[in-house]
Design a protein around this motif. Structure first.
Motif, PDB file in Angstrom:
ATOM      1  N   ASP A 216       0.865   2.670   1.737  1.00  0.00           N
ATOM      2  CA  ASP A 216       0.331   3.562   2.765  1.00  0.00           C
ATOM      3  C   ASP A 216       1.507   4.056   3.598  1.00  0.00           C
ATOM      4  N   GLU A 217       1.201   4.766   4.661  1.00  0.00           N
ATOM      5  CA  GLU A 217       2.250   5.087   5.622  1.00  0.00           C
ATOM      6  C   GLU A 217       2.768   3.773   6.210  1.00  0.00           C
ATOM      7  N   ILE A 218       4.048   3.743   6.538  1.00  0.00           N
ATOM      8  CA  ILE A 218       4.656   2.475   6.937  1.00  0.00           C
ATOM      9  C   ILE A 218       3.976   1.875   8.155  1.00  0.00           C
ATOM     10  N   ASP A 219       3.605   2.696   9.128  1.00  0.00           N
ATOM     11  CA  ASP A 219       2.958   2.132  10.309  1.00  0.00           C
ATOM     12  C   ASP A 219       1.600   1.523   9.974  1.00  0.00           C
TER      13      ASP A 219
ATOM     14  N   ARG B  23      10.335   5.266  -1.476  1.00  0.00           N
ATOM     15  CA  ARG B  23      10.623   4.823  -0.104  1.00  0.00           C
ATOM     16  C   ARG B  23      10.479   3.307   0.033  1.00  0.00           C
TER      17      ARG B  23
ATOM     18  N   ILE C 133       9.893   0.801   3.347  1.00  0.00           N
ATOM     19  CA  ILE C 133       8.679  -0.005   3.465  1.00  0.00           C
ATOM     20  C   ILE C 133       9.030  -1.453   3.807  1.00  0.00           C
TER      21      ILE C 133
END
Length: 346
Positions: free
Chosen positions: A141-144, A167, A171
């Motif tokens: 997912d998105e890192i946050d 990425r 991550i």
């Protein structure tokens, strides 16, 4: 007329959050629950078909429909099931579906052990009722968002983090900002070359990563052999080990095998594989697809002989219709004292 009655039900299991790996995203899975009844006893099993192995719920249903009513009448020992299921599929020109086979055997074993008035693990002389700690999977997912998933699962002592993207380093750095707990990495065949995988593994080794699962595509055996020689972390076979591969060859490329019931198609076959793999120096992980407590309880019984467990499928779904395997405060798998598999309706 057969005294056995086989029934099945297709079920949709919604996930608590969308689950993404390097091959795609899913928000629900379509599994099949199998029930086998005779003599006032009903055993339950579960198929969790996966498109990676060209399986789906419809193929499972077709496989189950091909089983004659009398199929179970002459079965007295679980070792007979796997071969006989393949014979039925061949005779009826139906593909032999591994997840369907696993579900049928699971239901028969549950029925058989209940009929004996014993938990299956006890009939199998398990060395313990307490398995390894299970990891908790953090999908891509998105890192946050991945950071938040880690924080939401803070009670778990080990995380499995999905990688196989462009990425991956970002991550891992992001997750290391919110936890220092051990991490297992699963690339799901997502890295393109020995060079990329080797470089990533060196990076991961500097970030307290415990092991790396399936760094390269299963079709790249020679590259996997080369990578093992270079790797500073243990490598675990997932997609490279379905169930019939040469364990001698697997041991050339990996340190660990991830046995999933939906790939191997049989609890009894899995037990035999565990015995042989140990003789070759391979360690054992018991893994899962997205499954309810039916299949994950069956996996937990096998995990009593394993080094690692990744049995969180039932935790990732919104409403588990069953209960069976339990977790202690340290997230060790605990199997039930109930007869059979130890699974009941929730």
């Amino acid at each position: 007329m057969s005294r056995f009655r086989l029934e099945y039900e297709k079920v949709s299991l919604s996930l608590k959050q969308p689950f993404t790996i390097s091959r795609g995203t899913k928000s629900e899975v379509n599994n099949v629950i199998v029930r086998l009844s005779a003599d006032g006893v009903t055993g339950v099993g579960e198929a969790a078909p996966n498109s990676r192995y060209d399986e789906d719920a419809e193929k499972v249903a077709n496989f189950l429909e091909a089983l004659p009513n009398s199929f179970f009448d002459d079965i007295s020992h679980p070792n007979q099931l796997n071969e006989l299921l393949d014979e039925v599929a061949t005779r009826n020109s139906v593909p032999s579906v591994q997840s369907g086979k696993a579900a049928v055997e699971m239901a028969w074993l549950d029925w058989y052990a209940q009929n004996q008035g014993q938990p299956l693990w006890k009939l199998w002389n398990a060395p313990t009722t307490r398995g390894p700690q299970t990891s908790y999977t953090i999908g891509l997912d998105e890192i946050d968002i991945m950071q938040q998933k880690v924080q939401d699962a803070r009670e778990f002592p080990i995380y499995k983090v999905k990688l196989g993207t462009g990425r991956d380093k970002a991550i891992i750095r992001g997750i290391r900002e919110v936890t220092d707990k051990p991490i297992r990495v699963d690339a799901n065949e997502g890295w393109a070359s020995v060079e990329e995988a080797s470089q990533m593994i060196r990076f991961l080794a500097d970030h307290n990563i415990e092991l790396v699962e399936q760094p390269l595509p299963a079709s790249r055996f020679e590259d996997l052999v080369k990578l093992k020689k270079e790797s500073v972390l243990p490598l675990c076979a997932d997609e490279s080990f379905i169930g019939d591969e040469s364990l001698e060859e697997i041991a050339q490329a990996f340190d660990i095998i991830n046995i999933k019931l939906m790939k191997i198609g049989s609890m009894t076959k899995a037990r035999n594989v565990i015995t042989k793999a140990r003789k070759l120096g391979l360690k054992i992980m018991i893994g899962c697809m997205i499954e309810s407590s039916v299949a994950n309880t069956a996996g937990a019984i096998l995990a009593l002989w394993a080094d690692y467990a990744d049995l969180d499928g039932h935790i990732l779904i919104k409403e588990d219709p069953y209960q069976g395997v339990m977790l202690d405060e340290y997230k060790h798998l605990i199997v039930s004292e109930r007869t059979g598999l130890g699974v009941v309706n929730r």
